[in-house]
Design a protein around this motif. Sequence first.
Motif, PDB file in Angstrom:
ATOM      1  N   ARG A   1       0.848  -1.187   0.000  1.00  0.00           N
ATOM      2  CA  ARG A   1       0.000   0.000   0.000  1.00  0.00           C
ATOM      3  C   ARG A   1       0.889   1.244   0.000  1.00  0.00           C
ATOM      4  O   ARG A   1       1.882   1.314   0.716  1.00  0.00           O
ATOM      5  N   GLY A   2       0.543   2.216  -0.786  1.00  0.00           N
ATOM      6  CA  GLY A   2       1.360   3.413  -0.949  1.00  0.00           C
ATOM      7  C   GLY A   2       2.262   3.349  -2.171  1.00  0.00           C
ATOM      8  O   GLY A   2       2.860   4.354  -2.564  1.00  0.00           O
ATOM      9  N   THR A   3       2.348   2.181  -2.775  1.00  0.00           N
ATOM     10  CA  THR A   3       3.127   2.020  -4.005  1.00  0.00           C
ATOM     11  C   THR A   3       2.252   2.317  -5.215  1.00  0.00           C
ATOM     12  O   THR A   3       1.129   1.811  -5.324  1.00  0.00           O
ATOM     13  N   THR A   4       2.762   3.145  -6.102  1.00  0.00           N
ATOM     14  CA  THR A   4       2.153   3.339  -7.416  1.00  0.00           C
ATOM     15  C   THR A   4       3.252   3.136  -8.434  1.00  0.00           C
ATOM     16  O   THR A   4       4.178   3.949  -8.542  1.00  0.00           O
ATOM     17  N   ALA A   5       3.191   2.040  -9.151  1.00  0.00           N
ATOM     18  CA  ALA A   5       4.297   1.617 -10.009  1.00  0.00           C
ATOM     19  C   ALA A   5       3.933   1.711 -11.481  1.00  0.00           C
ATOM     20  O   ALA A   5       2.865   1.261 -11.900  1.00  0.00           O
ATOM     21  N   LEU A   6       4.842   2.291 -12.240  1.00  0.00           N
ATOM     22  CA  LEU A   6       4.764   2.233 -13.696  1.00  0.00           C
ATOM     23  C   LEU A   6       5.563   1.006 -14.130  1.00  0.00           C
ATOM     24  O   LEU A   6       6.765   0.904 -13.848  1.00  0.00           O
ATOM     25  N   ILE A   7       4.906   0.066 -14.807  1.00  0.00           N
ATOM     26  CA  ILE A   7       5.552  -1.188 -15.201  1.00  0.00           C
ATOM     27  C   ILE A   7       5.634  -1.215 -16.718  1.00  0.00           C
ATOM     28  O   ILE A   7       4.638  -1.449 -17.409  1.00  0.00           O
ATOM     29  N   VAL A   8       6.822  -0.943 -17.222  1.00  0.00           N
ATOM     30  CA  VAL A   8       7.032  -0.922 -18.668  1.00  0.00           C
ATOM     31  C   VAL A   8       7.211  -2.365 -19.143  1.00  0.00           C
ATOM     32  O   VAL A   8       8.073  -3.083 -18.653  1.00  0.00           O
ATOM     33  N   GLY A   9       6.387  -2.764 -20.109  1.00  0.00           N
ATOM     34  CA  GLY A   9       6.359  -4.160 -20.519  1.00  0.00           C
ATOM     35  C   GLY A   9       5.498  -4.978 -19.589  1.00  0.00           C
ATOM     36  O   GLY A   9       5.791  -6.146 -19.316  1.00  0.00           O
ATOM     37  N   GLY A  10       4.422  -4.391 -19.096  1.00  0.00           N
ATOM     38  CA  GLY A  10       3.590  -5.048 -18.096  1.00  0.00           C
ATOM     39  C   GLY A  10       2.444  -5.859 -18.649  1.00  0.00           C
ATOM     40  O   GLY A  10       1.623  -6.365 -17.887  1.00  0.00           O
ATOM     41  N   SER A  11       2.374  -6.016 -19.973  1.00  0.00           N
ATOM     42  CA  SER A  11       1.244  -6.733 -20.546  1.00  0.00           C
ATOM     43  C   SER A  11       1.441  -8.245 -20.555  1.00  0.00           C
ATOM     44  O   SER A  11       0.517  -8.992 -20.870  1.00  0.00           O
ATOM     45  N   ARG A  12       2.652  -8.712 -20.235  1.00  0.00           N
ATOM     46  CA  ARG A  12       2.909 -10.159 -20.238  1.00  0.00           C
ATOM     47  C   ARG A  12       4.154 -10.459 -19.415  1.00  0.00           C
ATOM     48  O   ARG A  12       4.858  -9.558 -18.959  1.00  0.00           O
ATOM     49  N   GLY A  13       4.438 -11.741 -19.234  1.00  0.00           N
ATOM     50  CA  GLY A  13       5.682 -12.192 -18.636  1.00  0.00           C
ATOM     51  C   GLY A  13       5.963 -11.626 -17.255  1.00  0.00           C
ATOM     52  O   GLY A  13       5.079 -11.526 -16.400  1.00  0.00           O
ATOM     53  N   LEU A  14       7.218 -11.241 -17.046  1.00  0.00           N
ATOM     54  CA  LEU A  14       7.646 -10.746 -15.739  1.00  0.00           C
ATOM     55  C   LEU A  14       6.927  -9.458 -15.364  1.00  0.00           C
ATOM     56  O   LEU A  14       6.635  -9.224 -14.183  1.00  0.00           O
ATOM     57  N   GLY A  15       6.648  -8.625 -16.346  1.00  0.00           N
ATOM     58  CA  GLY A  15       5.944  -7.379 -16.067  1.00  0.00           C
ATOM     59  C   GLY A  15       4.531  -7.616 -15.565  1.00  0.00           C
ATOM     60  O   GLY A  15       4.074  -6.985 -14.605  1.00  0.00           O
ATOM     61  N   ALA A  16       3.825  -8.538 -16.200  1.00  0.00           N
ATOM     62  CA  ALA A  16       2.460  -8.856 -15.777  1.00  0.00           C
ATOM     63  C   ALA A  16       2.454  -9.456 -14.378  1.00  0.00           C
ATOM     64  O   ALA A  16       1.585  -9.145 -13.556  1.00  0.00           O
ATOM     65  N   LEU A  17       3.424 -10.329 -14.100  1.00  0.00           N
ATOM     66  CA  LEU A  17       3.502 -10.924 -12.770  1.00  0.00           C
ATOM     67  C   LEU A  17       3.807  -9.871 -11.718  1.00  0.00           C
ATOM     68  O   LEU A  17       3.222  -9.877 -10.619  1.00  0.00           O
ATOM     69  N   THR A  18       4.695  -8.933 -12.016  1.00  0.00           N
ATOM     70  CA  THR A  18       5.003  -7.844 -11.091  1.00  0.00           C
ATOM     71  C   THR A  18       3.752  -7.031 -10.781  1.00  0.00           C
ATOM     72  O   THR A  18       3.492  -6.665  -9.627  1.00  0.00           O
ATOM     73  N   ALA A  19       2.954  -6.752 -11.804  1.00  0.00           N
ATOM     74  CA  ALA A  19       1.715  -5.987 -11.612  1.00  0.00           C
ATOM     75  C   ALA A  19       0.781  -6.725 -10.651  1.00  0.00           C
ATOM     76  O   ALA A  19       0.182  -6.114  -9.748  1.00  0.00           O
ATOM     77  N   ARG A  20       0.652  -8.025 -10.825  1.00  0.00           N
ATOM     78  CA  ARG A  20      -0.256  -8.788  -9.970  1.00  0.00           C
ATOM     79  C   ARG A  20       0.259  -8.847  -8.529  1.00  0.00           C
ATOM     80  O   ARG A  20      -0.525  -8.774  -7.581  1.00  0.00           O
ATOM     81  N   ILE A  21       1.584  -8.989  -8.356  1.00  0.00           N
ATOM     82  CA  ILE A  21       2.145  -9.045  -7.001  1.00  0.00           C
ATOM     83  C   ILE A  21       1.891  -7.732  -6.263  1.00  0.00           C
ATOM     84  O   ILE A  21       1.453  -7.726  -5.101  1.00  0.00           O
ATOM     85  N   ILE A  22       2.168  -6.623  -6.919  1.00  0.00           N
ATOM     86  CA  ILE A  22       1.974  -5.312  -6.275  1.00  0.00           C
ATOM     87  C   ILE A  22       0.492  -5.098  -5.951  1.00  0.00           C
ATOM     88  O   ILE A  22       0.129  -4.628  -4.857  1.00  0.00           O
ATOM     89  N   ALA A  23      -0.383  -5.460  -6.897  1.00  0.00           N
ATOM     90  CA  ALA A  23      -1.819  -5.294  -6.670  1.00  0.00           C
ATOM     91  C   ALA A  23      -2.301  -6.195  -5.534  1.00  0.00           C
ATOM     92  O   ALA A  23      -3.151  -5.792  -4.723  1.00  0.00           O
ATOM     93  N   ALA A  24      -1.759  -7.418  -5.458  1.00  0.00           N
ATOM     94  CA  ALA A  24      -2.144  -8.329  -4.382  1.00  0.00           C
ATOM     95  C   ALA A  24      -1.760  -7.770  -3.023  1.00  0.00           C
ATOM     96  O   ALA A  24      -2.407  -8.067  -2.012  1.00  0.00           O
ATOM     97  N   GLY A  25      -0.710  -6.941  -2.984  1.00  0.00           N
ATOM     98  CA  GLY A  25      -0.259  -6.314  -1.743  1.00  0.00           C
ATOM     99  C   GLY A  25      -0.846  -4.944  -1.506  1.00  0.00           C
ATOM    100  O   GLY A  25      -0.352  -4.193  -0.651  1.00  0.00           O
ATOM    101  N   GLY A  26      -1.893  -4.584  -2.250  1.00  0.00           N
ATOM    102  CA  GLY A  26      -2.588  -3.328  -2.003  1.00  0.00           C
ATOM    103  C   GLY A  26      -2.042  -2.134  -2.751  1.00  0.00           C
ATOM    104  O   GLY A  26      -2.478  -1.004  -2.510  1.00  0.00           O
ATOM    105  N   GLY A  27      -1.086  -2.342  -3.672  1.00  0.00           N
ATOM    106  CA  GLY A  27      -0.537  -1.229  -4.442  1.00  0.00           C
ATOM    107  C   GLY A  27      -1.311  -0.971  -5.720  1.00  0.00           C
ATOM    108  O   GLY A  27      -2.244  -1.708  -6.072  1.00  0.00           O
ATOM    109  N   ARG A  28      -0.932   0.082  -6.400  1.00  0.00           N
ATOM    110  CA  ARG A  28      -1.555   0.462  -7.662  1.00  0.00           C
ATOM    111  C   ARG A  28      -0.497   0.411  -8.756  1.00  0.00           C
ATOM    112  O   ARG A  28       0.684   0.687  -8.511  1.00  0.00           O
ATOM    113  N   VAL A  29      -0.929   0.082  -9.984  1.00  0.00           N
ATOM    114  CA  VAL A  29       0.020  -0.082 -11.081  1.00  0.00           C
ATOM    115  C   VAL A  29      -0.520   0.555 -12.360  1.00  0.00           C
ATOM    116  O   VAL A  29      -1.729   0.654 -12.572  1.00  0.00           O
ATOM    117  N   VAL A  30       0.432   0.978 -13.183  1.00  0.00           N
ATOM    118  CA  VAL A  30       0.150   1.389 -14.565  1.00  0.00           C
ATOM    119  C   VAL A  30       0.993   0.480 -15.444  1.00  0.00           C
ATOM    120  O   VAL A  30       2.227   0.495 -15.343  1.00  0.00           O
TER     121      VAL A  30
END
Length: 482
Positions: free
Chosen positions: A269-298
């Motif tokens: 919570r409190g994290t707002t992350a820009l994830i370049v290359g977030g539509s698949r692979g490691l980027g997509a997994l990073t987005a889900r991990i941050i969201a699962a922990g209450g953060g926000r992602v772009v």
Amino acid sequence: MSEKAIASRIFSATDQKRFADCSGDANPIHMDPIAARRTQAGVCVAHGVHVALWAMDVLAGIGKMSASIATLKVQFKNFVAVDSEVTLMVVRETGTSLHSTVSIDDVAVMSLAIGSGSVAAADAALLSTTTALLSDAPRSISFSDIPGCAGWLPGTAGKEIANLFPHVAKLLGAERVEAIARLSTLVGMICPGLYSIFAGFDIMITAEADGVTGLSFRVQDVDDRFRMTDIAVIGHGIRGKVTAFARPQPVAQHSLQSLAGKVAKDEFRGTTALIVGGSRGLGALTARIIAAGGGRVVITYVVGKVEAEEIAAEIGTEACRVLRYDVREQPLAQLSGLEDDVNQLYYFSTPHIAHQKQTLFTPEFFERFCQFYVTGFYSLCMALQAVERKKLSVFYPSSVYVDNRPRGMLEYSMAKAAGEQLCAEMNRLAGEVRVVVRRLPRVLTDQTASVTALHKIDAFEILLPIIREMSAGTRSEQGSGR
């Protein structure tokens, strides 16, 4: 005789569609750029049989193939990416045989051996008379279901095949060329089907027989070690064997729901992350991990808009937004659509990594990698910091290949090493951007999956500690009021 270049050709997406229409092979690895991204090739590739028939047509057109063709043996050694240029060369020629290769940048992608002699006797019976069920979509079958596969593929529009390959059709007959083209449909649509790689075919030319039309097939042998299968084939005027691999299915990614018990609900919570290359692979997994922990992602995409929107729908549009971003373009104009207050950047942008080459060093490859891993990365960091005007935590994924470099990965490793040096300098100057660099091991992704059972690390086990370190640094900066 020494190798001699005969002809060159670029296989375009239009060429792909025409061959798919007349052969019946519409496997997504050839036709769908988004689906092809989740294969070992990473991009759409030309049908191997298309390349082989083109090579044979050129050879027939210049008189290199005689009328007394008895055998054809073709091996597909590497993928031919759509829009890449291939070169046909004659390697060796005798009175009874002709050996040719098709290459990209002097690296052979296909070999072709043509033997002359007497035509074999006609086949009186098909291997199977059970009509194979064909549809617009290739069959998805498990490797365990391949043994015992058999069937018959009806003929296609032979006239269209003859128009595509007029010289070889005149030499062999349109029906034989049609039967060869149907080999592509057998592998790409029926067996192994959707998750297949065509390795090659070895056929004899036979006399034509009444009642033998289309293409019949029966699986002869399978090798579990390499997920390889040999398939006996009989068609109109041909008889022989096809070899194909069943490639691994796309890597199953962790869903947001599956991460609920592995990530504390509010730890990001409190994290707002820009994830370049977030539509698949490691980027997509990073987005889900941050969201699962209450953060926000772009999450950003270049061509995978639908994939990015699916991830946003899974996470929820309040916690996940989508932005098109291309590191090869100027960053500020693209960041104008960034409405979120970003405090972290995860940089997973990458070009296609695997390249076929024979030379020690290819400057064009190095420049392209640097465009992504050095120039594009630095430009984005500076532009994002200028937009946000505050401390920014950045994750730069390097690679163990910097020190332990596989053959053919020189340019990639050099560019990653240059990126590491850039990150070290950014941290040394103690500016507004703090970069966390990690050399990632060979984690399990679509492009690292292989037909052999190689151990690869689950990406979640690698990424979670990194995200926690990034978030701890962000909280420290926020706590200090900086």
